[in-house]
Structure formats: structure tokens, C-alpha cells
Design an enzyme around this catalytic site. Structure first.
Site, PDB file in Angstrom:
ATOM      1  N   HIS A 312      22.175 -45.389 -65.022  1.00 24.21           N
ATOM      2  CA  HIS A 312      22.628 -44.047 -64.626  1.00 24.21           C
ATOM      3  C   HIS A 312      21.487 -43.337 -63.915  1.00 24.21           C
ATOM      4  CE1 HIS A 312      24.355 -40.028 -64.855  1.00 24.21           C
ATOM      5  NE2 HIS A 312      25.502 -40.647 -65.055  1.00 24.21           N
ATOM      6  N   ASP A 370      31.332 -45.711 -68.217  1.00 20.99           N
ATOM      7  CA  ASP A 370      32.304 -46.653 -67.645  1.00 20.99           C
ATOM      8  C   ASP A 370      32.326 -47.990 -68.359  1.00 20.99           C
ATOM      9  OD1 ASP A 370      31.104 -45.060 -64.886  1.00 20.99           O
ATOM     10  OD2 ASP A 370      33.231 -45.033 -65.351  1.00 20.99           O
TER      11      ASP A 370
HETATM   12  C1  SDX Z   1      29.041 -42.607 -62.937  1.00 20.43           C
HETATM   13  O1  SDX Z   1      25.868 -39.162 -61.471  1.00 20.43           O
HETATM   14  C2  SDX Z   1      26.753 -39.095 -62.403  1.00 20.43           C
HETATM   15  O2  SDX Z   1      26.731 -38.186 -63.220  1.00 20.43           O
HETATM   16  C3  SDX Z   1      27.818 -40.125 -62.353  1.00 20.43           C
HETATM   17  C4  SDX Z   1      28.756 -40.199 -63.539  1.00 20.43           C
HETATM   18  C5  SDX Z   1      29.627 -38.970 -63.622  1.00 20.43           C
HETATM   19  O3  SDX Z   1      30.110 -38.690 -64.720  1.00 20.43           O
HETATM   20  O4  SDX Z   1      29.899 -38.346 -62.560  1.00 20.43           O
HETATM   21  O5  SDX Z   1      28.016 -40.351 -64.738  1.00 20.43           O
HETATM   22  C6  SDX Z   1      29.718 -41.387 -63.425  1.00 20.43           C
HETATM   23  O6  SDX Z   1      29.013 -42.822 -61.753  1.00 20.43           O
HETATM   24  C7  SDX Z   1      28.324 -43.501 -63.927  1.00 20.43           C
HETATM   25  C8  SDX Z   1      27.576 -44.661 -63.231  1.00 20.43           C
HETATM   26  C9  SDX Z   1      28.610 -45.736 -62.932  1.00 20.43           C
HETATM   27  N1  SDX Z   1      28.019 -46.813 -62.074  1.00 20.43           N
HETATM   28  C10 SDX Z   1      27.809 -48.030 -62.562  1.00 20.43           C
HETATM   29  O7  SDX Z   1      27.950 -48.366 -63.733  1.00 20.43           O
HETATM   30  C11 SDX Z   1      27.396 -49.030 -61.486  1.00 20.43           C
HETATM   31  C12 SDX Z   1      26.173 -49.823 -61.969  1.00 20.43           C
HETATM   32  N2  SDX Z   1      25.026 -48.927 -62.039  1.00 20.43           N
HETATM   33  C13 SDX Z   1      24.126 -48.906 -60.886  1.00 20.43           C
HETATM   34  O8  SDX Z   1      24.764 -48.983 -59.655  1.00 20.43           O
HETATM   35  C14 SDX Z   1      23.070 -47.802 -60.995  1.00 20.43           C
HETATM   36  O9  SDX Z   1      22.602 -47.838 -62.276  1.00 20.43           O
HETATM   37  C15 SDX Z   1      23.446 -46.363 -60.674  1.00 20.43           C
HETATM   38  C16 SDX Z   1      23.966 -46.253 -59.284  1.00 20.43           C
HETATM   39  C17 SDX Z   1      24.434 -45.848 -61.651  1.00 20.43           C
HETATM   40  C18 SDX Z   1      22.166 -45.540 -60.793  1.00 20.43           C
HETATM   41  O10 SDX Z   1      21.325 -45.986 -59.862  1.00 20.43           O
HETATM   42  P1  SDX Z   1      19.815 -45.394 -59.760  1.00 20.43           P
HETATM   43  O11 SDX Z   1      19.453 -44.411 -60.780  1.00 20.43           O
HETATM   44  O12 SDX Z   1      19.642 -45.004 -58.336  1.00 20.43           O
HETATM   45  O13 SDX Z   1      19.002 -46.605 -60.190  1.00 20.43           O
HETATM   46  P2  SDX Z   1      18.396 -47.572 -59.184  1.00 20.43           P
HETATM   47  O14 SDX Z   1      19.505 -48.110 -58.335  1.00 20.43           O
HETATM   48  O15 SDX Z   1      17.260 -46.901 -58.515  1.00 20.43           O
HETATM   49  O16 SDX Z   1      17.862 -48.714 -60.181  1.00 20.43           O
HETATM   50  C19 SDX Z   1      16.582 -48.674 -60.729  1.00 20.43           C
HETATM   51  C20 SDX Z   1      16.304 -50.145 -61.072  1.00 20.43           C
HETATM   52  C21 SDX Z   1      16.477 -51.062 -59.858  1.00 20.43           C
HETATM   53  O17 SDX Z   1      15.660 -52.183 -60.093  1.00 20.43           O
HETATM   54  P3  SDX Z   1      14.199 -52.239 -59.375  1.00 20.43           P
HETATM   55  O18 SDX Z   1      14.404 -51.961 -57.904  1.00 20.43           O
HETATM   56  O19 SDX Z   1      13.400 -51.140 -60.057  1.00 20.43           O
HETATM   57  O20 SDX Z   1      13.676 -53.619 -59.669  1.00 20.43           O
HETATM   58  O21 SDX Z   1      17.274 -50.599 -62.043  1.00 20.43           O
HETATM   59  C22 SDX Z   1      18.059 -51.603 -61.459  1.00 20.43           C
HETATM   60  C23 SDX Z   1      17.903 -51.512 -59.960  1.00 20.43           C
HETATM   61  O22 SDX Z   1      18.114 -52.779 -59.345  1.00 20.43           O
HETATM   62  N3  SDX Z   1      19.446 -51.347 -61.883  1.00 20.43           N
HETATM   63  C24 SDX Z   1      20.267 -52.277 -62.339  1.00 20.43           C
HETATM   64  C25 SDX Z   1      21.447 -51.597 -62.659  1.00 20.43           C
HETATM   65  N4  SDX Z   1      21.308 -50.296 -62.383  1.00 20.43           N
HETATM   66  C26 SDX Z   1      20.068 -50.143 -61.887  1.00 20.43           C
HETATM   67  N5  SDX Z   1      20.127 -53.634 -62.503  1.00 20.43           N
HETATM   68  C27 SDX Z   1      21.193 -54.282 -62.999  1.00 20.43           C
HETATM   69  N6  SDX Z   1      22.388 -53.700 -63.342  1.00 20.43           N
HETATM   70  C28 SDX Z   1      22.525 -52.352 -63.188  1.00 20.43           C
HETATM   71  N7  SDX Z   1      23.678 -51.788 -63.510  1.00 20.43           N
END
Ligand code: SDX
Length: 435
Positions: A312, A370
Site C-alpha cells: 500500500h 483487497d
Molecule cells: C487500494 O491509495 C489508497 O488508499 C488505495 C486504497 C483505497 O482504499 O483507495 O487503499 C485501495 O488501491 C489498495 C491497493 C491495492 N493494490 C494492490 O493490491 C496491487 C498490488 N500492490 C502494488 O501494486 C503496490 O503495493 C501499490 C501500488 C499498492 C503501492 O505501491 P507503492 O507504495 O508505490 O510501492 P512501490 O510500488 O514503490 O513498491 C515498493 C517496493 C518495490 O520494490 P523495490 O523497487 O523497492 O525493490 O515494494 C515492491 C515494489 O516492487 N512491491 C511489491 C508489491 N507492492 C510493492 N512487490 C510484490 N508484490 C507487491 N504487491
């Protein structure tokens, strides 16, 4: 109009190209203080740079507060776990819109107003007939909700508080009807009209799952679970879809168009589409034995696979909604007799493994709302394609509350971010013969 409530909290000094600039600091009720950069470009001819707005406060808001480190979510100051335990979705709608829990008379008036706006114009049903039966229901929601602008001209003047209230009630009331119609259209079953003697969520369940051939019996356990799920999804600060609604509203667009924009943004798998993606991921994993293979894919920097339902932007501890959602998941599965749902076993084992894996622990990746919602909604009888529609149904009140707050904020103006330009420098046109 809404008075500003931020309080002076000192200042910061920025030194840039040997000149000093003072940035006033402000504090709110909770959370980090802010540095006011509104005058920086005018004084220093420099932009700030923050792709994804991870460190940028776009507005003042009284509505929702998240403490990502402590796993706290407050709606108008009330903790989400208390609201999930003791309140109901329509009462939470009133709270988000008005800032206070309603007394009995206020709730009765609000409930009556919403109930009397649940029907849609009969012409609106024609819009569905233009879609293929296998159209994704989120595509239908984008189109049909946007089309409401064409039906309710008497509530599109955003500067009239009474018209804003009517439009707000119409949207909260009609989203369940339109969502149920989208589902019915996909099944080939006839649309079911709302019943004024049913509560909001019961009405939605009946419009979705009843058929003319027999009486529909509401299961109070399932109705309560879905009502709680709606509470958990109602609002969440300035998330992507809420920011979309605010940005669309900042141009003066009517509320129906703004909510349609929010629905479009929510559809993305990184945002509201994650519940559909998370269930599909669990189905793809298929067995507990295959979990390590998918964990490895999620950790592989060369593989863009992510564990859907994990991580998140704000929560760097447990998403408090995930805790409440897991509780609803068990309640629903037990009620429908799927307590041994293999996907639940995979989800719980995946959560256990991920939470002990250094990659996830280091990046503070926890299950979000989710992760368990897909299993729960499937057990309630919804097809996967309807999961984000249910998220949009619940989030409409949050979008509307945030949109209304923006309209009433005297400091808000049309949103128009700048950029750092890295394209070609000025150059002259080259005639075709010379290229
Ligand atoms: C919702 O914003 C809100 O409030 C949203 C929400 C709402 O109520 O409105 O809460 C609803 O959208 C919840 C989130 C639902 N999405 C998912 O479950 C999709 C999977 N999650 C990822 O896409 C991601 O975690 C996000 C988009 C939710 C958050 O992304 P961030 O904070 O920008 O994190 P990031 O992409 O910068 O990741 C940081 C690191 C990265 O690795 P490095 O580059 O540091 O090596 O963590 C890794 C990412 O690759 N990472 C994951 C991951 N999420 C982040 N690796 C594996 N699986 C994951 N799910």
C-alpha cells in the site's frame, strides 16, 4: 464555505542558488506538518518535483485520516474498527457527508431521502442495451454513471448547495441500482426495481440476486457482512480515484461526470481493480504447494508480477481494513458453508509465508483491503467482474464527500500540476524535402 483550520507551525528555510527562501509550516489535527510552497515558484522560479505525489498534500481535509505506520484509519475521527463493529453503511454515509454521527431524526430524514432516490430514469435502462452482454460491468458503470449528467440537469449547478445535496443523494442512492442492473444485464435476467421498505444494502442484494419467479429471502448475516464491507471501502484520504474526482471537480465539471472519472480510475488493478486481480491470482496459484513459485515471481525484479492484495502507498503496517475484512470473510464463509474454501487456505498460507519473507518484511508489504475481499465477495455470490463495481458503489460516498469539501474550500482552484521538461530544445521546422 469551509474555513481553513491549519495552524502556523514555524517555518523552514530553503537555500537555492545562494538565496534563502522561507517556507511557512502548518499543522493539522493529526499527521505530519506541511511546508507551504505556494509562493516558491513565484519567488525562486523553481518547481518542486514529486511524481506520484508521495510527499505532497494536495488539500486540507476534515474527512478521513490514515496513520500508515500505526495502521490507523479514522472517518471523521471515529476508528474504522468501531464503525465496522457498531455502525451501518448509511449512517457512515451521513457521517462522511456531515462530519457528525446523526441523531435519530437526522438519520430518518437522510434514510428517507436516499430511499426515494434509488430508482433511475426509465430511459437509463436503454443505455445498457447498447453494451454486449459480456461487457465488463466497470465499463458499463463508467458509461451509465457519466450519462446521469444527461438526466439530472436540476442538480448540476455546483455552486448551489441544495443542488449539490440532491446530486449527492442521487449518486449514493442510485449506485446500487445501477450496479445491480449491470449484473442483471450480464446474466440476461430482468432488471429488478428497488423496494422502499428495504434497507440500503438489503435493497441492493435483492435487486442483484432476486428473480421475478420467486420471493427473495434476505440472509441477515450476509447483508450485515456486505454492509460492513461497504463501510470499509467508503473513503480513504486522497487515493488515486479520490484525487481524480477532486481534479475533475476543480474544473467545475458536474458531480455525475466527476464520479464517472473516479470509477474509471478505480478500475485499475493497482487500485480498486486489485480485489478482482487478487482473486484471479489465488485461483492461478491453485494450491498451497505452488505458493513459493509465485512468491519468487513477486520478488524477481525482472518480473513485473506483484502479489495482488499486498502492499500500500500509505500503510507500511497492517491495513486495519484487512483485519476487519478477514473477519467478515470467515463470517460469510461459515454462513454459506464454505469454511473450507481452498482459496481461503491458499490466502492464509500466502499471507503467513509473505509476512515471514525478508523481501516483504523489508518493504513493509502487508495484506491490504483487497486481499480478502475477493474471497468474501465470491462467497456472497458475486462474479469476479463485479468486485470493483462493489468497491465503486461503496466509495461513491467518499468521493462525494471529498468533492463537496473541495467545492466549499475557498483556497481550491483548478488543479494544474507543472512538470520538468526534458524534451527537445527550441528548433525550426524542417521541410519534407530536407528530411
Ligand atoms: C487500494 O491509495 C489508497 O488508499 C488505495 C486504497 C483505497 O482504499 O483507495 O487503499 C485501495 O488501491 C489498495 C491497493 C491495492 N493494490 C494492490 O493490491 C496491487 C498490488 N500492490 C502494488 O501494486 C503496490 O503495493 C501499490 C501500488 C499498492 C503501492 O505501491 P507503492 O507504495 O508505490 O510501492 P512501490 O510500488 O514503490 O513498491 C515498493 C517496493 C518495490 O520494490 P523495490 O523497487 O523497492 O525493490 O515494494 C515492491 C515494489 O516492487 N512491491 C511489491 C508489491 N507492492 C510493492 N512487490 C510484490 N508484490 C507487491 N504487491
Amino acid at each position: 464555505m469551509r474555513d481553513s483550520k491549519i495552524k502556523p507551525a514555524g517555518s523552514a528555510t530553503l537555500t537555492f542558488k545562494d538565496k534563502n527562501y522561507t517556507l511557512p509550516a502548518f499543522s493539522g489535527t493529526e499527521g505530519p506538518e506541511v511546508l507551504d510552497i505556494r509562493k516558491l515558484y513565484g519567488e525562486a522560479d523553481v518547481f518542486t518535483y514529486d511524481p506520484g505525489f508521495t510527499s505532497t498534500a494536495s488539500c486540507e481535509s476534515d474527512i478521513t485520516f490514515i496513520d500508515g505506520d500505526k495502521g490507523v484509519l479514522l472517518y471523521r475521527g471515529y476508528p474504522i474498527d468501531q464503525l465496522a463493529e457498531h455502525s451501518n453503511f448509511l449512517e457512515v454515509c451521513y457521517l462522511l457527508l456531515h462530519g457528525e454521527l446523526p441523531n435519530k431524526a437526522q438519520f430518518t430524514k437522510f434514510d428517507n431521502s436516499i430511499t426515494r432516490h434509488t430508482m433511475v430514469h426509465e430511459q437509463l435502462a436503454q443505455f445498457f442495451r447498447g453494451f454486449r452482454r459480456d461487457a465488463h460491468p466497470m465499463a458499463i458503470m463508467c458509461g451509465v454513471v457519466g450519462a446521469l449528467s444527461a438526466f439530472y440537469h436540476d442538480s448540476t449547478d455546483i455552486n448551489d448547495p441544495r443542488q449539490r445535496e440532491i446530486a449527492s443523494h442521487r449518486l449514493i442512492a442510485k449506485m446500487p441500482t445501477i450496479a445491480a442492473m449491470a449484473y442483471k444485464y450480464s446474466t440476461g435476467q430482468p432488471f429488478v426495481y428497488p423496494h422502499n421498505d428495504l434497507h440500503y444494502t438489503e435493497n441492493f442484494l435483492r435487486m442483484t440476486f432476486s428473480v421475478p419467479a420467486e420471493e427473495y429471502k434476505i440472509n441477515p448475516v450476509l447483508a450485515k457482512a456486505l454492509d460492513t464491507i461497504f463501510i470499509l471501502h467508503a473513503d480513504h484520504e486522497q487515493n488515486a480515484s479520490t484525487s481524480t474526482v477532486r481534479l475533475a471537480g476543480s474544473s467545475g465539471a458536474n458531480p455525475f461526470a466527476c464520479i464517472a472519472a473516479g470509477i474509471a480510475c478505480l478500475w485499475g488493478p493497482a487500485h480498486g481493480g486489485a480485489n478482482e486481480a487478487a482473486l484471479k491470482m489465488l485461483e492461478e496459484i491453485g494450491s498451497v504447494e505452488k505458493i513459493p513459485e509465485f512468491i519468487a515471481k513477486a520478488k524477481d525484479p525482472n518480473d513485473n508480477f506483484r502479489l495482488m492484495g499486498f502492499g500500500h502507498r500509505v500503510y507500511k503496517n497492517y491495513d486495519p481494513r484487512a483485519t476487519a475484512m478477514q473477519k467478515q470473510c470467515h463470517a460469510v464463509l461459515d454462513e454459506v458453508g464454505h469454511g473450507d474454501d481452498p482459496l481461503l487456505k491458499i490466502a492464509m498460507e500466502l499471507e503467513k509465508i509473505a509476512l515471514s519473507d525478508e523481501y516483504f518484511v523489508k518493504r513493509k508489504l502487508y495484506p491490504n483491503i483487497d486481499f480478502y475481499s475477493g474471497i468474501t465477495l465470491r462467497a456472497l455470490g458475486f462474479p469476479t467482474s463485479m468486485f470493483t463495481v462493489l468497491f465503486a458503489l461503496a466509495r461513491t460516498v467518499g468521493w462525494i464527500a471529498q468533492w463537496g469539501e473541495m467545492i466549499e474550500d475557498p483556497h481550491q482552484k483548478i488543479g494544474r500540476p507543472r512538470q520538468i521538461y526534458t524534451g527537445a530544445a527550441l528548433r525550426d521546422y524542417v521541410p519534407l524535402a530536407k528530411r
